[in-house]
Design an enzyme around this catalytic site. Sequence first.
Site, PDB file in Angstrom:
ATOM      1  CB  SER A   2      -1.799  -2.180  17.735  1.00 12.46           C
ATOM      2  OG  SER A   2      -0.955  -2.803  18.679  1.00 12.46           O
ATOM      3  CB  ALA A   3      -7.309  -1.557  17.203  1.00 13.34           C
ATOM      4  CB  CYS A  10      -0.781  -0.583   9.660  1.00 12.64           C
ATOM      5  SG  CYS A  10       0.843  -0.796  10.378  1.00 12.64           S
ATOM      6  CE  LYS A  28     -12.067   4.663  10.689  1.00 15.47           C
ATOM      7  NZ  LYS A  28     -10.932   3.879  10.131  1.00 15.47           N
ATOM      8  N   GLY A  35     -12.036   0.668  14.174  1.00 12.86           N
ATOM      9  CA  GLY A  35     -11.432  -0.465  14.868  1.00 12.86           C
ATOM     10  C   GLY A  35     -10.890  -0.065  16.222  1.00 12.86           C
ATOM     11  CG  HIS A  51     -11.903   8.337  12.181  1.00 14.85           C
ATOM     12  ND1 HIS A  51     -12.463   7.720  13.275  1.00 14.85           N
ATOM     13  CD2 HIS A  51     -10.565   8.113  12.271  1.00 14.85           C
ATOM     14  CE1 HIS A  51     -11.518   7.136  13.987  1.00 14.85           C
ATOM     15  NE2 HIS A  51     -10.358   7.361  13.405  1.00 14.85           N
ATOM     16  N   GLY A 102       0.826  -1.205   0.000  1.00 13.98           N
ATOM     17  CA  GLY A 102       0.000   0.000   0.000  1.00 13.98           C
ATOM     18  C   GLY A 102       0.853   1.244   0.000  1.00 13.98           C
ATOM     19  CB  CYS A 103       4.323   1.788  -1.190  1.00 20.50           C
ATOM     20  SG  CYS A 103       4.201   1.404  -2.968  1.00 20.50           S
ATOM     21  CG  ASN A 104       2.541   4.335  -4.983  1.00 21.80           C
ATOM     22  OD1 ASN A 104       3.515   4.799  -4.400  1.00 21.80           O
ATOM     23  ND2 ASN A 104       2.633   3.697  -6.141  1.00 21.80           N
ATOM     24  CG  MET A 120      -0.251   1.176  13.607  1.00 19.97           C
ATOM     25  SD  MET A 120       0.230  -0.393  14.378  1.00 19.97           S
ATOM     26  CE  MET A 120       2.014  -0.221  14.359  1.00 19.97           C
TER      27      MET A 120
END
Length: 254
Positions: free
Chosen positions: A110-111, A85, A147, A153, A143, A8-10, A113
Amino acid sequence: MINILLSGCNGNMGQVITRLSEDFSGLKIAAGSDINNKIKNSYPVFTSLNECDIKVDVIIDFSNPKAFNGLVEYAQERRIPLVMCTTGLSAEQISMLKNDVSKRIPVFFSANMSIGINLLIDLVKKAAKILEGQFDIEIIEKHHNLKIDAPSGTALAIADAINDTLNEKCEYTYDRHSKRKKRGKQEIGIHAVRGGTIVGDHSVIFAGKDEIIEINHTATSKEIFAVGALKASLFLANKKPGLYSMDDLIAESN
């Protein structure tokens, strides 16, 4: 040097991680994976994980739940530790991470980070234990308007942490407009707000007789999640198979 494959780098978070990784010693983004290959990075980007032939030490995933199966299969086949993540995972996917994948490779999950959110969870657990039976508990999360999953989460993780602390378990109430009755004693209300560019806001309200206690955390930048992911990758490298969380990272840092 810890070499990272960024899944998901971009995406928005992927680009934040890419930028911040330059300030971290001891690690580098060696390769990326994303269906969008139109962004130029300092590392090679593959539209399919199976095309990646670069040796890496850890995978950080900030992609999409739809990519989950392929990602965990890739990580397990190559015995690569995984920092998960991605948000919005299903209960089945989370169960697979905890009960299956983590038996084969190290998994950091972790829900949220953010170290601050994990501190909030610790505080609300203590408050819930002390105030049990005397205060009603409500969780409000806010949010940005892009989203998809609701409630977040993180909100569910907060509710679960509180419930695990209580002697008498509570049920979660997500929507009150269809219920024409007063609030039950054994409820935790969970409410989602979506609007604008809110990065993330979580509030836990303990409402008692003539007093209210509120504990909240506000994220003003996505950088806090990126920093957490990068710290997790340094933590997870060379660990034995198992399930690790922000609690483990914080404990090792002390």
